[in-house]
Design a protein around this motif. Structure first.
Motif, PDB file in Angstrom:
ATOM      1  N   ARG A 215      -1.388  31.499  36.327  1.00  0.00           N
ATOM      2  CA  ARG A 215      -1.848  32.777  36.894  1.00  0.00           C
ATOM      3  C   ARG A 215      -1.197  33.962  36.175  1.00  0.00           C
ATOM      4  O   ARG A 215      -1.627  35.098  36.314  1.00  0.00           O
ATOM      5  CB  ARG A 215      -1.525  32.874  38.398  1.00  0.00           C
ATOM      6  CG  ARG A 215      -0.072  33.169  38.677  1.00  0.00           C
ATOM      7  CD  ARG A 215       0.238  33.522  40.105  1.00  0.00           C
ATOM      8  NE  ARG A 215       1.691  33.547  40.274  1.00  0.00           N
ATOM      9  CZ  ARG A 215       2.313  33.666  41.427  1.00  0.00           C
ATOM     10  NH1 ARG A 215       1.625  33.765  42.537  1.00  0.00           N
ATOM     11  NH2 ARG A 215       3.626  33.690  41.490  1.00  0.00           N
ATOM     12  N   ASN A 216      -0.095  33.691  35.459  1.00  0.00           N
ATOM     13  CA  ASN A 216       0.698  34.780  34.877  1.00  0.00           C
ATOM     14  C   ASN A 216       0.741  34.671  33.353  1.00  0.00           C
ATOM     15  O   ASN A 216       1.802  34.598  32.762  1.00  0.00           O
ATOM     16  CB  ASN A 216       2.103  34.763  35.494  1.00  0.00           C
ATOM     17  CG  ASN A 216       2.867  36.037  35.191  1.00  0.00           C
ATOM     18  OD1 ASN A 216       2.277  37.056  34.802  1.00  0.00           O
ATOM     19  ND2 ASN A 216       4.178  35.984  35.343  1.00  0.00           N
ATOM     20  N   GLN A 217      -0.435  34.647  32.735  1.00  0.00           N
ATOM     21  CA  GLN A 217      -0.567  34.687  31.269  1.00  0.00           C
ATOM     22  C   GLN A 217       0.089  33.508  30.561  1.00  0.00           C
ATOM     23  O   GLN A 217       0.450  33.610  29.385  1.00  0.00           O
ATOM     24  CB  GLN A 217       0.062  35.997  30.703  1.00  0.00           C
ATOM     25  CG  GLN A 217      -0.384  37.271  31.381  1.00  0.00           C
ATOM     26  CD  GLN A 217      -1.755  37.740  30.933  1.00  0.00           C
ATOM     27  OE1 GLN A 217      -2.577  36.944  30.516  1.00  0.00           O
ATOM     28  NE2 GLN A 217      -2.022  39.033  31.021  1.00  0.00           N
ATOM     29  N   GLY A 218       0.248  32.388  31.298  1.00  0.00           N
ATOM     30  CA  GLY A 218       0.869  31.220  30.670  1.00  0.00           C
ATOM     31  C   GLY A 218       2.366  31.382  30.444  1.00  0.00           C
ATOM     32  O   GLY A 218       2.999  30.585  29.751  1.00  0.00           O
ATOM     33  N   ASN A 219       2.942  32.405  31.070  1.00  0.00           N
ATOM     34  CA  ASN A 219       4.373  32.721  30.947  1.00  0.00           C
ATOM     35  C   ASN A 219       5.217  31.889  31.880  1.00  0.00           C
ATOM     36  O   ASN A 219       4.903  31.824  33.069  1.00  0.00           O
ATOM     37  CB  ASN A 219       4.609  34.146  31.497  1.00  0.00           C
ATOM     38  CG  ASN A 219       4.638  35.180  30.432  1.00  0.00           C
ATOM     39  OD1 ASN A 219       5.204  34.979  29.383  1.00  0.00           O
ATOM     40  ND2 ASN A 219       4.033  36.323  30.735  1.00  0.00           N
ATOM     41  N   LYS A 220       6.288  31.327  31.418  1.00  0.00           N
ATOM     42  CA  LYS A 220       7.311  30.903  32.378  1.00  0.00           C
ATOM     43  C   LYS A 220       8.413  31.948  32.298  1.00  0.00           C
ATOM     44  O   LYS A 220       8.785  32.555  33.280  1.00  0.00           O
ATOM     45  CB  LYS A 220       7.829  29.504  32.067  1.00  0.00           C
ATOM     46  CG  LYS A 220       8.707  28.984  33.181  1.00  0.00           C
ATOM     47  CD  LYS A 220       8.900  27.498  33.115  1.00  0.00           C
ATOM     48  CE  LYS A 220       9.707  27.032  34.326  1.00  0.00           C
ATOM     49  NZ  LYS A 220      10.072  25.632  34.171  1.00  0.00           N
ATOM     50  N   ASN A 221       8.880  32.164  31.087  1.00  0.00           N
ATOM     51  CA  ASN A 221       9.773  33.302  30.843  1.00  0.00           C
ATOM     52  C   ASN A 221       8.960  34.318  30.055  1.00  0.00           C
ATOM     53  O   ASN A 221       8.182  33.939  29.172  1.00  0.00           O
ATOM     54  CB  ASN A 221      10.989  32.861  30.041  1.00  0.00           C
ATOM     55  CG  ASN A 221      11.731  31.774  30.787  1.00  0.00           C
ATOM     56  OD1 ASN A 221      12.058  31.938  31.952  1.00  0.00           O
ATOM     57  ND2 ASN A 221      11.938  30.645  30.125  1.00  0.00           N
ATOM     58  N   LYS A 222       9.174  35.586  30.367  1.00  0.00           N
ATOM     59  CA  LYS A 222       8.349  36.634  29.775  1.00  0.00           C
ATOM     60  C   LYS A 222       8.299  36.530  28.242  1.00  0.00           C
ATOM     61  O   LYS A 222       9.340  36.372  27.607  1.00  0.00           O
ATOM     62  CB  LYS A 222       8.878  38.003  30.200  1.00  0.00           C
ATOM     63  CG  LYS A 222       7.747  38.997  30.393  1.00  0.00           C
ATOM     64  CD  LYS A 222       8.211  40.271  31.065  1.00  0.00           C
ATOM     65  CE  LYS A 222       6.994  41.143  31.307  1.00  0.00           C
ATOM     66  NZ  LYS A 222       7.348  42.384  31.956  1.00  0.00           N
TER      67      LYS A 222
END
Ligand SMILES: Cc1ncc(COP(=O)(O)O)c(C=O)c1O
Length: 371
Positions: A215-222
């Motif tokens: 849901r967050n651009q495939g980011n785990k860490n920015k």
């Protein structure tokens, strides 16, 4: 009299101060993306549903699409869904490149028909990967039978609980029976945001983590993108609004049940089919849907002329929608879905309806049915 299907002003007014304060807090904190409000709502929604995890997302359609992606459904994979539902159920399937495979519905509940699903699964030609039962109008599909099919045919199950947040299949909340459940908080839903919002429920930790990344651009860490994700985060202001409204949901749903009971009692014996609620489900009456003996058209026109905002959910089954023409279905493929589209109509069922309004609705329905 003019009775609208949905009068949100009446719902909001008594809790307006609480809502204003919740929105003000988000603005004061300037924590506009995810943040505490989303986390808090996710925790409260998971607790409410007795689910281990709840992942806030942008809307109900994305909740379905992200669920499919997280469960490994890939372009070209086939996914069963009912022919009689809102567009988004199948639209979400198509949006990730998978192929909707339609099934007919049960005549009494309007939910997906086990017989129709079994027929599709038994035909070895169609290699189906997943199924999306929809809990239409606010009551659960026959999850027991569907979960058995899922075990037998190794299918992923994504419940479309967009219309049924708070309903129960036996003792479990809608959306917590399959691999995951997709919820919509579209403003007109029983629990509605002040814009678009959605949620995914699951008991699977790895799946919840994957959904949060997707849901967050495939980011785990920015700026470190693990997978090809999307921008499908739940809006922070919507989370704050929903967290306030969640406290009132059971109260509102109970009021809807009372209105439904009143209609059931008053309209019994008329030549119309009342809602049928199987023993395995509770009903939150997102819609109170009746079935006309022949066509809903005359009834709807009469109710509209008398100021009653009756609706047809849905006038065209999905296999006959232009956008799904490429799937190759034709008229006659799903007779129950086609019949339902011609016959169903709703009565206003908001918890805030007055006695006078309910009485007027009943009298008016009797006028048109008795002729
Ligand atoms: C059955 C069903 N599925 C999916 C959706 C999609 O939800 P949203 O409008 O939040 O994208 C809806 C909402 O109307 C719905 O009723």
């Amino acid at each position: 009299m003019n009775i609208s299907a949905l009068d949100l002003k009446r719902q909001i007014e008594p809790i307006r101060n609480e809502l204003d304060l919740a929105i003000k807090n988000v603005i004061d904190n300037t924590s506009f993306i995810l943040g505490d409000s989303v986390r808090r709502f996710e925790e409260n929604a998971a607790r409410y549903c007795c689910a281990k995890y709840a992942v806030g997302v942008s809307n109900g359609t994305d909740a379905i699409a992200l669920s499919l992606l997280a469960l490994g459904i890939a372009p070209g994979d086939r996914v069963i869904c009912p022919a009689f539902t809102y567009y988004a159920t199948a639209g979400a399937v198509a949006s990730i490149g998978a192929q909707p495979v339609f099934a007919d519905i049960d005549r009494d509940t309007y939910n997906i028909s086990l017989k129709s699903v079994e027929k599709i699964l038994a035909s070895k030609k169609l290699k189906v990967k997943a199924i999306i039962p929809v809990h239409l109008y606010g009551q659960c599909a026959d999850m027991g039978g569907l979960l058995e099919f899922a075990r037998k045919y190794k299918l992923k199950v994504i419940e479309d609980a967009a219309q049924a947040f708070g309903a129960q299949y036996r003792r479990k909340k809608a959306g917590t029976l399959g691999d995951c459940g997709a919820v919509s908080f579209y403003p007109g839903k029983n629990l509605g945001a002040f814009g678009d919002a959605g949620l995914i429920l699951t008991d699977n930790k790895a799946l919840a983590e994957k959904l949060k990344i997707l849901r967050n651009q495939g980011n785990k860490n920015k700026y470190y993108h693990m997978v090809l994700g999307r921008n499908n985060r739940m809006d922070t202001i919507q989370a704050a609004v929903l967290d306030v409204k969640l406290k009132y949901l059971d109260q509102w749903n109970n009021k809807r049940r009372l209105v439904a009971q009143y209609y059931n009692n008053q309209l019994a014996g008329l030549n119309i089919k009342l809602p049928f609620v199987p023993e395995f489900t509770t009903h939150i009456y997102h819609q109170y849907t009746l079935r006309a003996p022949k066509s809903n058209k005359v009834i709807i026109d009469y109710l509209h002329a008398k100021g009653i905002d009756s609706r047809v959910f849905y006038p065209v089954p999905l296999h006959l929608q232009k956008c799904f023409k490429y799937l190759g279905y034709k008229r006659g493929d799903f007779p129950e879905a086609e019949k339902a589209a011609k016959q169903v109509f709703t009565l206003p069922i908001s918890p805030e309806l007055s006695e006078e309004e309910k009485e007027y609705i009943v009298v008016t329905v009797k006028e048109i049915i008795h002729g």
